[in-house]
Design a protein around this motif. Structure first.
Motif, PDB file in Angstrom:
ATOM      1  N   TYR A   4       0.825  -1.199   0.000  1.00  0.00           N
ATOM      2  CA  TYR A   4       0.000   0.000   0.000  1.00  0.00           C
ATOM      3  C   TYR A   4       0.860   1.251   0.000  1.00  0.00           C
ATOM      4  CZ  TYR A   4      -3.466  -3.421   1.206  1.00  0.00           C
ATOM      5  OH  TYR A   4      -4.273  -4.523   1.167  1.00  0.00           O
ATOM      6  N   ILE A   5       0.381   2.257  -0.712  1.00  0.00           N
ATOM      7  CA  ILE A   5       1.017   3.571  -0.702  1.00  0.00           C
ATOM      8  C   ILE A   5       0.056   4.534  -0.039  1.00  0.00           C
ATOM      9  CG2 ILE A   5       1.674   5.533  -2.153  1.00  0.00           C
ATOM     10  CD1 ILE A   5       3.018   3.600  -4.017  1.00  0.00           C
ATOM     11  N   ILE A   6       0.589   5.289   0.906  1.00  0.00           N
ATOM     12  CA  ILE A   6      -0.168   6.376   1.521  1.00  0.00           C
ATOM     13  C   ILE A   6       0.562   7.668   1.168  1.00  0.00           C
ATOM     14  CG2 ILE A   6      -0.969   7.448   3.649  1.00  0.00           C
ATOM     15  CD1 ILE A   6      -0.934   4.634   4.911  1.00  0.00           C
ATOM     16  N   ALA A   7      -0.188   8.603   0.614  1.00  0.00           N
ATOM     17  CA  ALA A   7       0.383   9.906   0.264  1.00  0.00           C
ATOM     18  C   ALA A   7      -0.406  10.990   0.978  1.00  0.00           C
ATOM     19  CB  ALA A   7       0.336  10.127  -1.242  1.00  0.00           C
ATOM     20  N   GLN A   8       0.310  11.845   1.676  1.00  0.00           N
ATOM     21  CA  GLN A   8      -0.252  13.036   2.300  1.00  0.00           C
ATOM     22  C   GLN A   8       0.262  14.206   1.460  1.00  0.00           C
ATOM     23  OE1 GLN A   8       1.878  12.329   5.921  1.00  0.00           O
ATOM     24  NE2 GLN A   8      -0.014  11.857   7.014  1.00  0.00           N
ATOM     25  N   PHE A  31       0.641  -0.923 -13.815  1.00  0.00           N
ATOM     26  CA  PHE A  31       1.424  -1.701 -12.857  1.00  0.00           C
ATOM     27  C   PHE A  31       0.535  -2.379 -11.812  1.00  0.00           C
ATOM     28  CE2 PHE A  31       4.310   1.280 -14.764  1.00  0.00           C
ATOM     29  CZ  PHE A  31       5.436   0.517 -15.004  1.00  0.00           C
ATOM     30  N   GLY A  32      -0.758  -2.459 -12.096  1.00  0.00           N
ATOM     31  CA  GLY A  32      -1.685  -3.133 -11.199  1.00  0.00           C
ATOM     32  C   GLY A  32      -2.158  -2.279 -10.046  1.00  0.00           C
ATOM     33  N   GLY A  33      -1.926  -0.970 -10.114  1.00  0.00           N
ATOM     34  CA  GLY A  33      -2.344  -0.083  -9.041  1.00  0.00           C
ATOM     35  C   GLY A  33      -3.848   0.072  -8.983  1.00  0.00           C
ATOM     36  N   LEU A  56      -4.794   6.686  -0.632  1.00  0.00           N
ATOM     37  CA  LEU A  56      -4.462   5.317  -0.256  1.00  0.00           C
ATOM     38  C   LEU A  56      -4.571   4.480  -1.519  1.00  0.00           C
ATOM     39  CD1 LEU A  56      -3.872   3.044   1.773  1.00  0.00           C
ATOM     40  CD2 LEU A  56      -6.351   2.936   2.206  1.00  0.00           C
ATOM     41  N   ALA A  57      -3.468   3.840  -1.894  1.00  0.00           N
ATOM     42  CA  ALA A  57      -3.423   3.034  -3.113  1.00  0.00           C
ATOM     43  C   ALA A  57      -2.909   1.642  -2.798  1.00  0.00           C
ATOM     44  CB  ALA A  57      -2.518   3.699  -4.149  1.00  0.00           C
ATOM     45  N   GLU A  58      -3.333   0.690  -3.593  1.00  0.00           N
ATOM     46  CA  GLU A  58      -2.916  -0.701  -3.412  1.00  0.00           C
ATOM     47  C   GLU A  58      -2.235  -1.208  -4.682  1.00  0.00           C
ATOM     48  OE1 GLU A  58      -5.068  -4.668  -1.782  1.00  0.00           O
ATOM     49  OE2 GLU A  58      -6.022  -3.728  -3.526  1.00  0.00           O
ATOM     50  N   PHE A  59      -1.189  -1.990  -4.484  1.00  0.00           N
ATOM     51  CA  PHE A  59      -0.511  -2.695  -5.570  1.00  0.00           C
ATOM     52  C   PHE A  59      -0.479  -4.176  -5.234  1.00  0.00           C
ATOM     53  CE2 PHE A  59       0.966   1.542  -6.432  1.00  0.00           C
ATOM     54  CZ  PHE A  59       1.092   1.574  -7.813  1.00  0.00           C
TER      55      PHE A  59
END
Length: 100
Positions: A4-8, A31-33, A56-59
């Motif tokens: 998971y990517i979390i970006a603020q 890339f499957g995001g 919030l993103a998932e790979f």
């Protein structure tokens, strides 16, 4: 295992940031995001949250997330985000539940 990517993000220049948004999904989904949340009005339960956008993103895996983040197409696009905002971005492994 998923990652998971979390970006603020604090967006200062919406016009420049829109150039990033316009082409983001093309590079991201290759890339499957998968975007799980993009929120500009989070409900803060504890602490301070002074960001104008939280993502919030998932790979499917950490290598897939890193391949996306490091690819030339995304890095060229990220230049618009860098010019228009200040961000904190982290990559997290999914929680591996203990079956016992």
């Amino acid at each position: 295992m998923a990652a998971y990517i979390i970006a603020q993000i604090n967006i200062a220049d919406r016009e420049t940031y829109s150039k990033y948004e316009a082409r983001f999904m093309d590079a991201f989904t290759r890339f499957g995001g998968r975007l799980l949340s993009v929120d500009e009005n989070v409900h803060v339960l504890e602490g301070d949250w002074s960001y104008t956008r939280t993502v919030l993103a998932e790979f499917p895996s950490k290598p897939a997330a890193l391949e996306w983040y490091d690819c030339h197409e995304y890095q060229a696009l990220a230049a618009f985000r860098h010019a228009a905002s200040v961000s904190n971005v982290v990559l997290l492994d999914a929680f591996a539940a203990n079956p016992g």
